[in-house]
Design a protein around this motif. Structure first.
Motif, PDB file in Angstrom:
ATOM      1  N   ILE A 188       0.845  -1.193   0.000  1.00  0.00           N
ATOM      2  CA  ILE A 188       0.000   0.000   0.000  1.00  0.00           C
ATOM      3  C   ILE A 188       0.881   1.244   0.000  1.00  0.00           C
ATOM      4  O   ILE A 188       1.846   1.339   0.760  1.00  0.00           O
ATOM      5  CB  ILE A 188      -0.934   0.002   1.217  1.00  0.00           C
ATOM      6  CG1 ILE A 188      -1.920  -1.176   1.125  1.00  0.00           C
ATOM      7  CG2 ILE A 188      -1.692   1.328   1.326  1.00  0.00           C
ATOM      8  CD1 ILE A 188      -2.835  -1.304   2.314  1.00  0.00           C
ATOM      9  N   VAL A 189       0.535   2.212  -0.876  1.00  0.00           N
ATOM     10  CA  VAL A 189       1.268   3.471  -0.942  1.00  0.00           C
ATOM     11  C   VAL A 189       0.292   4.609  -0.661  1.00  0.00           C
ATOM     12  O   VAL A 189      -0.913   4.504  -0.950  1.00  0.00           O
ATOM     13  CB  VAL A 189       1.948   3.658  -2.321  1.00  0.00           C
ATOM     14  CG1 VAL A 189       2.989   2.594  -2.545  1.00  0.00           C
ATOM     15  CG2 VAL A 189       0.905   3.657  -3.438  1.00  0.00           C
ATOM     16  N   PRO A 190       0.745   5.733  -0.079  1.00  0.00           N
ATOM     17  CA  PRO A 190      -0.152   6.861   0.214  1.00  0.00           C
ATOM     18  C   PRO A 190      -0.744   7.455  -1.055  1.00  0.00           C
ATOM     19  O   PRO A 190      -0.114   7.470  -2.116  1.00  0.00           O
ATOM     20  CB  PRO A 190       0.779   7.864   0.927  1.00  0.00           C
ATOM     21  CG  PRO A 190       1.942   7.060   1.406  1.00  0.00           C
ATOM     22  CD  PRO A 190       2.114   5.969   0.416  1.00  0.00           C
ATOM     23  N   THR A 191      -1.973   7.952  -0.915  1.00  0.00           N
ATOM     24  CA  THR A 191      -2.652   8.587  -2.052  1.00  0.00           C
ATOM     25  C   THR A 191      -2.342  10.074  -2.148  1.00  0.00           C
ATOM     26  O   THR A 191      -2.616  10.688  -3.186  1.00  0.00           O
ATOM     27  CB  THR A 191      -4.175   8.397  -1.926  1.00  0.00           C
ATOM     28  OG1 THR A 191      -4.612   8.995  -0.688  1.00  0.00           O
ATOM     29  CG2 THR A 191      -4.534   6.927  -1.935  1.00  0.00           C
ATOM     30  N   LEU A 192      -1.789  10.652  -1.077  1.00  0.00           N
ATOM     31  CA  LEU A 192      -1.524  12.083  -1.062  1.00  0.00           C
ATOM     32  C   LEU A 192      -0.524  12.444  -2.170  1.00  0.00           C
ATOM     33  O   LEU A 192       0.540  11.832  -2.293  1.00  0.00           O
ATOM     34  CB  LEU A 192      -0.962  12.511   0.300  1.00  0.00           C
ATOM     35  CG  LEU A 192      -0.707  14.008   0.475  1.00  0.00           C
ATOM     36  CD1 LEU A 192      -2.016  14.783   0.387  1.00  0.00           C
ATOM     37  CD2 LEU A 192       0.005  14.279   1.794  1.00  0.00           C
ATOM     38  N   GLY A 193      -0.910  13.418  -2.981  1.00  0.00           N
ATOM     39  CA  GLY A 193      -0.037  13.884  -4.048  1.00  0.00           C
ATOM     40  C   GLY A 193      -0.158  13.088  -5.337  1.00  0.00           C
ATOM     41  O   GLY A 193       0.522  13.416  -6.319  1.00  0.00           O
ATOM     42  N   ARG A 194      -0.978  12.032  -5.346  1.00  0.00           N
ATOM     43  CA  ARG A 194      -1.167  11.236  -6.571  1.00  0.00           C
ATOM     44  C   ARG A 194      -2.405  11.733  -7.325  1.00  0.00           C
ATOM     45  O   ARG A 194      -3.494  11.862  -6.742  1.00  0.00           O
ATOM     46  CB  ARG A 194      -1.322   9.755  -6.224  1.00  0.00           C
ATOM     47  CG  ARG A 194      -0.062   9.132  -5.622  1.00  0.00           C
ATOM     48  CD  ARG A 194       1.132   9.297  -6.540  1.00  0.00           C
ATOM     49  NE  ARG A 194       2.345   8.713  -6.029  1.00  0.00           N
ATOM     50  CZ  ARG A 194       2.797   7.508  -6.331  1.00  0.00           C
ATOM     51  NH1 ARG A 194       2.111   6.733  -7.148  1.00  0.00           N
ATOM     52  NH2 ARG A 194       3.934   7.079  -5.830  1.00  0.00           N
ATOM     53  N   ALA A 195      -2.258  11.987  -8.620  1.00  0.00           N
ATOM     54  CA  ALA A 195      -3.370  12.475  -9.443  1.00  0.00           C
ATOM     55  C   ALA A 195      -4.293  11.316  -9.805  1.00  0.00           C
ATOM     56  O   ALA A 195      -3.848  10.298 -10.345  1.00  0.00           O
ATOM     57  CB  ALA A 195      -2.831  13.142 -10.701  1.00  0.00           C
ATOM     58  N   VAL A 196      -5.615  11.466  -9.493  1.00  0.00           N
ATOM     59  CA  VAL A 196      -6.613  10.429  -9.771  1.00  0.00           C
ATOM     60  C   VAL A 196      -7.800  11.075 -10.484  1.00  0.00           C
ATOM     61  O   VAL A 196      -8.291  12.129 -10.058  1.00  0.00           O
ATOM     62  CB  VAL A 196      -7.086   9.745  -8.472  1.00  0.00           C
ATOM     63  CG1 VAL A 196      -8.202   8.734  -8.769  1.00  0.00           C
ATOM     64  CG2 VAL A 196      -5.912   9.067  -7.778  1.00  0.00           C
ATOM     65  N   ALA A 197      -8.254  10.438 -11.572  1.00  0.00           N
ATOM     66  CA  ALA A 197      -9.426  10.911 -12.320  1.00  0.00           C
ATOM     67  C   ALA A 197     -10.630  10.066 -11.918  1.00  0.00           C
ATOM     68  O   ALA A 197     -10.567   8.832 -11.929  1.00  0.00           O
ATOM     69  CB  ALA A 197      -9.172  10.804 -13.819  1.00  0.00           C
TER      70      ALA A 197
END
Length: 565
Positions: free
Chosen positions: A234-243
């Motif tokens: 599992i990796v953090p979602t903060l800062g990852r662009a998601v559509a």
């Protein structure tokens, strides 16, 4: 003033004695030392460091003996040596005692030798690259001016940007965000540095939780997005662009953060896709149903409230299919407003001891819970600091930490402070202590029958002088006092000191040694003069400071007039 023939004879004898004393003063030999002092009392030096100590000899009257030779020696020359002039030289790490001796009297200095200062610091490895969330151990080495490694050295580790990479005090680096950062290890104000480059973790897959929702029309849901790397971590979602997208905007519209708002009954699929890696997608199903509240349930159902401490309660709304309805809030109230207070967020606060009820209501459906408002008793009291050393006349602040039986620190309980010896140190009800005289005093803090104590060592200030009248006169057969003050070298008045009093003519006038420093009572025994010598004594009964002399004259009593009828 007139003197009797006997007084004139006493004056002649005193003149002869004075001449004899003058002849004796022609002896130019320095007097023997009665006490020795050395300064400073403690000394801390690095290896190869030097410092000078100064020894001073005093005669038995407490006066400094000029040109008195002081001999110096070290208890451990492998740690520290000392020259004949009192220059201390640090040899190796450890402790030693340096003594100053004259005429069999001595004083000592405790010497502590610390490791030598570092000239350079290096970090290994000097440059690394980490993926975000990874860790790496760095090692720092200190060297002296000869480029030799200094063993056992402790370093202070810092990061130039903890948002990119942090480092603990063991040198373990943790990658936090992408970018470049400098890691620094410092000792003896000498720095070593390493460069750390942090790169992003590649995304391998994603998932939404839960995979399906059933909600009331008009309400919204927020799926939880989980990203995993190519190793399934599992990796953090903060800062990852998601559509985000919806398969049916008429049933559920989705925001840029994934919040889906239902518009009418039906089913829609919510999809999340990685902008960096478009092949990575995941989805969840949203079912919207027409709302009808059938039940309200408050949680928790039982429990107690701690007086004046807020506690959160939740109310869950269910429809006729026993499905939880989200996005709607009940109305909170209580029928015992003098005992508790409840907000519309379900936060309940006890106002007074007793029993109370909270009520959550929605669409004429309600639930109630009965609560008991109690005070949790005090379990422990801790006093800080546990020990304190001060010089008499100084002040010190003690603090009490009160913990209840739930292990929570409380500040609403009264604390009573007490001194075991108020004559030496007094304490107010805020824990502020004022010292009066030397000794050991225990300071107690009590709350709800729970107590704790701290130890206070009050050190004595050395006496320098005794202030008293140069002369004093009293009638024969009378006992009269004169005031004295014991002072230190700064002129501060000292209390509770022992003052030894000697009379050179006790048949004429005498006084007892006193342990108070307020006044001396003199007894006039017969006509004549006497000299009282006042000398302060330390706790070991040794003379301390300068002696003071008071000339006492005993006169004839003043006759009492005879009243005639």
């Amino acid at each position: 003033m007139s003197f009797s023939r006997g007084a004139r004879r006493l004056g002649a004898a005193a003149l002869v004695a004075t001449l004899g004393t003058t002849a004796a003063c022609l002896d130019l030999r320095p007097p023997s030392a009665c006490t020795i002092s050395v300064a400073p009392a403690t000394l801390t030096l690095p290896v190869n460091g030097t410092a000078t100590i100064v020894g001073t000899a005093f005669n038995c009257d407490g006066n400094t003996i000029a040109d008195k030779r002081i001999n110096y020696s070290s208890s451990n020359t492998a740690v520290a040596t000392v020259t004949a002039e009192g220059s201390v030289i640090a040899v190796s790490v450890g402790t030693a005692t340096v003594s100053a001796v004259a005429d069999g009297k001595s004083a000592a200095v405790a010497v502590t030798v610390t490791p030598e200062a570092a000239a350079t610091v290096t970090i290994n490895p000097a440059a690394i690259t980490l993926r975000r969330t990874n860790t790496r151990q760095l090692a720092a080495t200190a060297r002296n001016a000869a480029n030799l490694i200094i063993q056992g050295r402790t370093f202070r580790w810092t990061s130039s940007n903890t948002a990119i990479a942090s480092v603990d005090q063991a040198g373990l680096v943790t990658a936090v965000g992408t970018g470049t950062v400098v890691i620094t290890a410092e000792t003896d104000q000498t720095l070593g540095q390493a460069q750390v480059i942090v790169t992003e973790i590649p995304i391998g897959s994603c998932s939404l939780s839960p995979t399906s929702f059933r909600v009331t029309t008009g309400q919204g849901v927020q799926p939880t997005l989980t990203l995993r790397d190519t190793a399934n971590n599992i990796v953090p979602t903060l800062g990852r662009a998601v559509a985000w997208s919806s398969s049916n905007e008429n049933v559920a519209a989705v925001s840029a953060t994934g919040f889906a708002t239902t518009r009418r009954s039906g089913t829609a699929t919510i999809t999340a896709s990685s902008v960096e890696f478009p092949a990575v997608t995941c989805s969840a199903t949203v079912e919207a149903v027409d709302p009808r509240i059938a039940q309200v349930v408050i949680a928790p159902r039982i429990g107690s409230l701690r007086l004046a401490v807020p506690r959160a309660f939740q109310a869950t709304l269910f429809d006729s299919a026993n499905t939880a309805i989200t996005g709607r809030a009940p109305v909170w109230s209580t029928n015992t407003p003098t005992v508790i207070q409840v907000t519309q967020a379900g936060i309940v606060t006890g106002l007074s001891l007793g029993t109370a009820r909270i009520i959550a209501r929605a669409d004429n459906v309600a639930d109630t819970v009965t609560l008991q408002v109690t005070r949790i008793p005090v379990a422990t009291v801790q006093v800080t600091p546990l020990q304190a050393n001060v010089i008499e006349g100084q002040t010190v602040q003690f603090r009490a930490t009160v913990t209840d039986s739930a292990g929570t620190e409380v500040t609403d309980r009264p604390v009573e402070w007490l001194s075991s010896d108020p004559t030496r140190a007094s304490v107010n009800q805020s824990g502020f202590v004022t010292t009066v005289s030397a000794g050991v005093v225990n300071i107690f803090a009590t709350s709800e029958n729970r107590s704790a104590q701290a130890s206070l060592l009050i050190q004595q200030i050395a006496v320098d002088t005794i202030v008293a009248p140069l002369s004093f006169s009293l009638p024969r057969g009378a006992t009269l006092p004169f005031a004295i003050e014991v002072r230190d070298a700064q002129g501060n008045v000292l209390r509770n000191r022992t003052v030894e009093i000697r009379s050179d003519n006790p048949a004429v006038a005498n006084a007892q040694s006193v342990t108070t420093t307020a006044q001396v009572s003199v007894a006039g025994l017969q006509l004549g003069t006497a000299t009282l010598t006042l000398q302060a004594l330390n706790a070991n009964g040794q003379a301390q400071g300068k002696a003071t002399r008071v000339n006492v004259t005993v006169t004839l009593p003043v006759p009492v007039p005879i009243r005639r009828e």
